[in-house]
Design a protein around this motif. Structure first.
Motif, PDB file in Angstrom:
ATOM      1  N   PRO A 534       0.985  -0.753  -0.126  1.00  0.00           N
ATOM      2  CA  PRO A 534      -0.147  -0.428  -0.246  1.00  0.00           C
ATOM      3  C   PRO A 534       0.863   1.423   0.146  1.00  0.00           C
ATOM      4  O   PRO A 534       2.200   1.175   0.701  1.00  0.00           O
ATOM      5  CB  PRO A 534      -0.910  -0.449   1.528  1.00  0.00           C
ATOM      6  CG  PRO A 534      -0.545  -1.717   1.526  1.00  0.00           C
ATOM      7  CD  PRO A 534       0.728  -2.320   1.195  1.00  0.00           C
ATOM      8  N   SER A 535       0.336   2.587  -0.359  1.00  0.00           N
ATOM      9  CA  SER A 535       0.825   3.787  -0.209  1.00  0.00           C
ATOM     10  C   SER A 535       1.964   3.755  -0.978  1.00  0.00           C
ATOM     11  O   SER A 535       2.727   4.606  -1.485  1.00  0.00           O
ATOM     12  CB  SER A 535       1.387   4.281   1.199  1.00  0.00           C
ATOM     13  OG  SER A 535       0.588   3.855   2.420  1.00  0.00           O
ATOM     14  N   GLU A 536       2.218   3.333  -2.191  1.00  0.00           N
ATOM     15  CA  GLU A 536       2.814   3.769  -3.563  1.00  0.00           C
ATOM     16  C   GLU A 536       1.819   4.964  -4.809  1.00  0.00           C
ATOM     17  O   GLU A 536       3.084   4.564  -5.611  1.00  0.00           O
ATOM     18  CB  GLU A 536       2.855   1.749  -3.704  1.00  0.00           C
ATOM     19  CG  GLU A 536       3.716   1.261  -3.458  1.00  0.00           C
ATOM     20  CD  GLU A 536       5.000   0.200  -4.579  1.00  0.00           C
ATOM     21  OE1 GLU A 536       5.581   0.605  -4.370  1.00  0.00           O
ATOM     22  OE2 GLU A 536       4.361  -1.102  -3.756  1.00  0.00           O
ATOM     23  N   GLY A 537       0.636   4.429  -4.527  1.00  0.00           N
ATOM     24  CA  GLY A 537       0.382   5.682  -5.418  1.00  0.00           C
ATOM     25  C   GLY A 537      -0.332   4.675  -6.857  1.00  0.00           C
ATOM     26  O   GLY A 537      -0.056   5.177  -7.632  1.00  0.00           O
ATOM     27  N   LYS A 538      -0.832   3.990  -6.634  1.00  0.00           N
ATOM     28  CA  LYS A 538      -1.011   3.026  -7.594  1.00  0.00           C
ATOM     29  C   LYS A 538      -2.976   4.210  -7.985  1.00  0.00           C
ATOM     30  O   LYS A 538      -3.235   3.315  -9.106  1.00  0.00           O
ATOM     31  CB  LYS A 538      -1.910   2.010  -6.982  1.00  0.00           C
ATOM     32  CG  LYS A 538      -2.074   1.007  -6.594  1.00  0.00           C
ATOM     33  CD  LYS A 538      -2.536  -0.196  -5.813  1.00  0.00           C
ATOM     34  CE  LYS A 538      -3.755  -0.390  -4.263  1.00  0.00           C
ATOM     35  NZ  LYS A 538      -4.838   0.206  -4.774  1.00  0.00           N
ATOM     36  N   ASP A 658      -6.789  -7.219 -19.803  1.00  0.00           N
ATOM     37  CA  ASP A 658      -5.804  -7.875 -21.013  1.00  0.00           C
ATOM     38  C   ASP A 658      -4.038  -7.187 -20.735  1.00  0.00           C
ATOM     39  O   ASP A 658      -3.210  -7.654 -21.374  1.00  0.00           O
ATOM     40  CB  ASP A 658      -6.332  -6.529 -21.840  1.00  0.00           C
ATOM     41  CG  ASP A 658      -7.399  -6.571 -22.407  1.00  0.00           C
ATOM     42  OD1 ASP A 658      -7.496  -8.192 -23.006  1.00  0.00           O
ATOM     43  OD2 ASP A 658      -8.376  -5.473 -23.048  1.00  0.00           O
ATOM     44  N   GLY A 659      -4.720  -6.941 -19.364  1.00  0.00           N
ATOM     45  CA  GLY A 659      -2.681  -6.364 -18.787  1.00  0.00           C
ATOM     46  C   GLY A 659      -2.470  -6.102 -17.645  1.00  0.00           C
ATOM     47  O   GLY A 659      -3.691  -5.577 -17.280  1.00  0.00           O
ATOM     48  N   VAL A 660      -1.155  -5.986 -17.050  1.00  0.00           N
ATOM     49  CA  VAL A 660      -1.278  -5.363 -15.617  1.00  0.00           C
ATOM     50  C   VAL A 660      -0.022  -4.482 -15.649  1.00  0.00           C
ATOM     51  O   VAL A 660       1.102  -4.423 -16.426  1.00  0.00           O
ATOM     52  CB  VAL A 660      -1.008  -6.654 -14.840  1.00  0.00           C
ATOM     53  CG1 VAL A 660      -0.419  -5.474 -13.187  1.00  0.00           C
ATOM     54  CG2 VAL A 660      -2.302  -7.462 -14.832  1.00  0.00           C
ATOM     55  N   LEU A 661      -0.524  -3.109 -15.464  1.00  0.00           N
ATOM     56  CA  LEU A 661       0.053  -1.598 -15.227  1.00  0.00           C
ATOM     57  C   LEU A 661       0.372  -1.415 -13.687  1.00  0.00           C
ATOM     58  O   LEU A 661      -0.190  -1.883 -12.963  1.00  0.00           O
ATOM     59  CB  LEU A 661      -0.469  -0.564 -15.689  1.00  0.00           C
ATOM     60  CG  LEU A 661       0.232   0.978 -15.358  1.00  0.00           C
ATOM     61  CD1 LEU A 661       1.884   0.632 -16.444  1.00  0.00           C
ATOM     62  CD2 LEU A 661      -0.589   1.893 -15.490  1.00  0.00           C
ATOM     63  N   PHE A 662       1.863  -2.228 -13.690  1.00  0.00           N
ATOM     64  CA  PHE A 662       2.449  -2.123 -11.744  1.00  0.00           C
ATOM     65  C   PHE A 662       3.204  -0.849 -11.543  1.00  0.00           C
ATOM     66  O   PHE A 662       4.564  -0.633 -11.990  1.00  0.00           O
ATOM     67  CB  PHE A 662       3.975  -3.313 -12.279  1.00  0.00           C
ATOM     68  CG  PHE A 662       4.322  -3.612 -10.547  1.00  0.00           C
ATOM     69  CD1 PHE A 662       2.962  -5.058 -10.104  1.00  0.00           C
ATOM     70  CD2 PHE A 662       5.333  -3.358  -9.799  1.00  0.00           C
ATOM     71  CE1 PHE A 662       3.422  -5.486  -9.139  1.00  0.00           C
ATOM     72  CE2 PHE A 662       5.187  -3.863  -8.367  1.00  0.00           C
ATOM     73  CZ  PHE A 662       4.565  -4.917  -7.888  1.00  0.00           C
ATOM     74  N   VAL A 663       2.998  -0.764 -10.662  1.00  0.00           N
ATOM     75  CA  VAL A 663       3.294   0.783 -10.083  1.00  0.00           C
ATOM     76  C   VAL A 663       4.161   0.766  -8.951  1.00  0.00           C
ATOM     77  O   VAL A 663       4.224   0.185  -8.324  1.00  0.00           O
ATOM     78  CB  VAL A 663       2.179   2.259  -9.344  1.00  0.00           C
ATOM     79  CG1 VAL A 663       2.785   3.076  -9.097  1.00  0.00           C
ATOM     80  CG2 VAL A 663       1.318   1.922 -10.555  1.00  0.00           C
ATOM     81  N   ILE A 664       5.381   1.559  -9.133  1.00  0.00           N
ATOM     82  CA  ILE A 664       6.616   1.690  -8.227  1.00  0.00           C
ATOM     83  C   ILE A 664       6.946   2.752  -7.384  1.00  0.00           C
ATOM     84  O   ILE A 664       7.080   3.625  -8.490  1.00  0.00           O
ATOM     85  CB  ILE A 664       8.014   0.877  -8.869  1.00  0.00           C
ATOM     86  CG1 ILE A 664       6.872  -1.248  -9.001  1.00  0.00           C
ATOM     87  CG2 ILE A 664       9.132   0.461  -7.847  1.00  0.00           C
ATOM     88  CD1 ILE A 664       8.924  -1.935  -9.407  1.00  0.00           C
TER      89      ILE A 664
END
Length: 731
Positions: A534-538, A658-664
């Motif tokens: 959590p708290s990564e801005g997704k 269809d796709g996964v957008l990963f937030v870091i």
């Protein structure tokens, strides 16, 4: 991770100057703090440290003016190069230090008792000492150790001058020690020299009778040999014979060289016998001065006949006289040629005879030397034995007389004198406050840099897109700058729609382009937005991405994070119906979906009431049917989901999109957790289309210069990085 990516990653880890500058900028507060603390600490020690004074004296030491007879006989002159190093050892020796203490007095070395101040107790070695429990021998040994520990000796290069320096807290004691050491060294040298000569004299006195017997025995053996063989060999006789033999040999070689130089001319002369015309062709004869002179006369006569022949006839008187002159000149020329040839033949024969004579003399001398070799060798052996014994006896006898002279008078073989006496120092020698401050600066800088490197080494977060791509083997399709709350009155989730000309909004557009290029074959695209923790801005990324995609077609934002929903809160919606009630059938499609007032093409399906079983709802067939219905109605479906490492919701939903957008989050989430989350997604064959590096600290990383340029670029065309400026200009 592929092998090529691993190689590229290792190359990127090579530390260069740019990385060093970035590191210093990032941790400049730590480095500056360490420099200030270290400098102040060492400056404090320098101010509070007890001052040390140094006093020095100069001593000139000359090499010995003469050597003893035995030293000269046994070749001790080779030890001369070690003379000055030995004197340095003697100056630092224990006997000289004892003389210094005896000359000054032990009481001068005892520090006066006083109570130490509080800051002196902090300095090591400043504890007060109690001398009352120590014996006189212990105090004397302590004083001697003090002399040796505080002494420094240096030699002036290329001379016999030595600088003797003492360091001490008491300037008066340092001066006393320097002057006392110079005088003590001179006394030690004189006394040790006398004692050594006396010991040498005692040893010599015991050996003289035995040496005298050896000389007498060798002399008697030599005389008996001469009487037995009735010979008398003068000193140097063999040397004279050998010298004469060498002279004979040299003369023979010289004659042979002369013979060799004349031999070719001699043979040519012999071959032509008495034929003058052929002698005139021998070049060696033509080089003689007398031949050259007569040949010139003959040539003149020939020239005169030729000249007159052009004018007169053969019977003319002048012509006849010229012909007669030519004939006489020719006869004289041939006569001189013959005489010169005879002279060369005579010289050659004379050289041959002299060589024969000299070789006979050489053989005669050589025979005489050979006949006397055996007796000469035996005689020489006896003579050498006698001479050796006599030389040793003479050297010992002379040394014995020198030793007797030392007993009555002190003879100083080493000339040493004090050139400059030590004077009382007026200022302390150390501590040097400037040097200690400089050391403090350097130590603080090194400690600060070391701490910065240590922090950087243990920082296992992602700091650049290269690290993300090399470690995760997933492309970075977006880098979102950090939004400072001080510079923005707009919520980060609404930045794109409220500040469309900011650098943040442009980075969202770049992310949108990356998403579209990652799914080129899907007309209706469903994208899951998730993160590691959590708290990564997704949610912020999902909302802004949805706003940007709504400009290209109908878009719906689905809040599938049924545990900590944030979309409804950021949008300011109070609708209690949503995804959970729509799946359970408690609400209708029209009641659950809200149209965004800022963008009519963006619809929002919030989470609704938080259910007790979120995973069961998201895994149900009803949700899958709902998702298929949304894909048919909307061009873009953006799903905000719970983090991967927190719950399993993202793993279930990744199979339905269809796709996964990963937030870091930049410089926040440990890389090990991120790698574990991405590995979970890849293990179930989820299609991770890319990574977004969120909340990028552009002032701390290598992208700072890029974003600074980007901000200036967009500002020039009406864009600004600050949403506050944008909102004010819009108002």
């Amino acid at each position: 991770m592929t092998e090529s990516n691993q190689v590229n990653y290792n190359n990127d880890k090579i530390f260069d100057l740019k990385d060093f500058v970035i590191l210093v900028k990032k941790h400049w507060m730590i480095i500056l703090s360490m420099v200030i603390i270290s400098s102040l600490f060492l400056l404090y020690l320098a101010i509070k440290a007890k001052p040390v004074y140094q006093s020095s004296a100069s001593l000139m030491i000359d090499r010995p003016t003469r050597m003893s007879s035995l030293d000269q006989f046994f070749g001790m002159m080779g030890m001369d190069r070690e003379f000055y190093p030995n004197q340095i050892h003697l100056l630092r020796s224990h006997p000289v230090a004892r003389r210094v203490v005896q000359r000054i007095g032990v009481d001068k070395f005892l520090a006066k008792e006083r109570e130490l101040k509080w800051y002196e107790k902090l300095i090591p070695g400043q504890a007060a000492q109690d001398y009352s429990q120590k014996s006189a021998d212990e105090l004397f040994a302590m004083a001697v150790a003090n002399v040796r520990d505080t002494l420094s000796v240096s030699q002036v290069k290329g001379s016999g001058v030595f600088n003797i320096a003492f360091d001490d807290y008491d300037p008066f004691l340092a001066t006393l020690k320097a002057n006392a050491l110079a005088e003590s060294y001179i006394e030690e040298v004189i006394e040790s020299g006398i004692n050594a000569k006396q010991r040498t004299g005692e040893s010599i006195a015991k050996q003289l009778p035995e040496l005298e017997k050896k000389v007498t025995a060798s002399e008697q053996a030599l005389q008996a040999f001469q009487k037995q063989h009735k010979i008398f060999l003068p000193e140097g006789g063999d040397e004279l014979a050998v010298q004469e033999l060498g002279q004979k040999s040299a003369r023979i070689n010289e004659l042979k060289r002369d013979k060799l130089s004349l031999e070719s001319v001699y043979r040519r002369i012999k071959s032509v016998a008495s034929q003058p015309d052929k002698l005139a062709r021998i070049s060696a004869l033509l080089k003689k001065p007398e031949v050259i002179n007569q040949k010139g006369n003959f040539a003149k006569a020939q020239s005169l006949v030729s000249e007159l022949g052009l004018i007169y006839g053969s019977k003319h008187p002048k012509m006849k006289r010229a012909v007669e002159t030519k004939r006489l000149a020719q006869i004289e020329y041939y006569s001189i040629l013959q005489t010169t040839a005879d002279s060369i033949i005579a010289d050659y024969d004379s050289i041959v005879q002299e060589i024969i004579y000299e070789e006979r003399g050489f053989s005669s001398i050589k025979g005489e030397i050979t006949s006397n070799n055996e007796l000469a060798f035996e005689y020489d052996a006896l003579k050498r034995d006698y001479d050796y014994n006599k030389q040793i006896y003479s050297a010992f006898l002379k040394q014995s007389k020198e030793t007797d002279a030392v007993k009555t008078a002190s003879v100083q073989t080493i000339n040493a004198k004090v050139t400059n006496k030590a004077i009382l120092p007026t200022s302390p020698y150390k501590p040097n406050k400037k040097i200690m401050l400089l050391i403090g600066l350097m130590v603080g800088l090194l400690l600060g840099l070391g701490l910065a490197f240590l922090l950087e080494h243990f920082d296992n977060t992602f700091k650049s897109s290269e690290e993300v791509e090399n470690k995760l083997d997933v492309p970075v399709i977006g880098m979102i700058p950090n939004i400072s709350e001080k510079d923005s009155d707009v919520s980060p989730a609404l930045q794109f729609i409220e500040a469309p000309k900011s650098a943040f909004a442009e980075s969202i557009r770049t992310l949108r382009t990356g998403v579209l290029l990652s799914l080129p074959d899907h007309e209706h695209k469903s994208i899951l937005v998730t993160s590691t923790v959590p708290s990564e801005g997704k949610t912020t990324i999902a909302m802004n991405l949805a706003h940007s995609l709504s400009h290209l077609g109908d878009t719906i934002l689905v809040e599938a994070d049924l545990r900590r929903p944030m979309v409804k809160k950021n949008m300011g919606s109070k609708n209690q119906t949503g995804l959970s009630s729509l799946i359970t059938g408690e609400s209708t499609f029209a009641n659950s979906i809200v149209v965004d007032i800022r963008s009519k093409k963006l619809h929002i399906l919030s989470s609704g009431l938080i259910p007790p079983n979120p995973l069961e709802l998201l895994s149900s067939e009803k949700f899958e049917a709902l998702l298929d219905q949304l894909k048919e109605k909307y061009k873009f479906v953006i799903i905000d989901c719970a983090p991967v490492m927190a719950v399993s919701d993202a793993l279930v939903l990744s199979q339905k999109v269809d796709g996964v957008l990963f937030v870091i989050k930049h410089e926040s989430t440990p890389s090990q957790l991120v790698e574990s989350a991405v590995t979970r997604l890849k293990r179930i064959s989820a299609k991770v289309i890319g990574v977004t590096l969120n909340r990028l600290k552009t002032n701390k990383v290598r992208y700072g210069r890029y974003y600074k340029y980007e901000g200036n670029y967009y500002g020039h065309y009406g864009y600004n990085s600050s949403s506050k400026d944008t909102s004010q200009r819009s108002a």
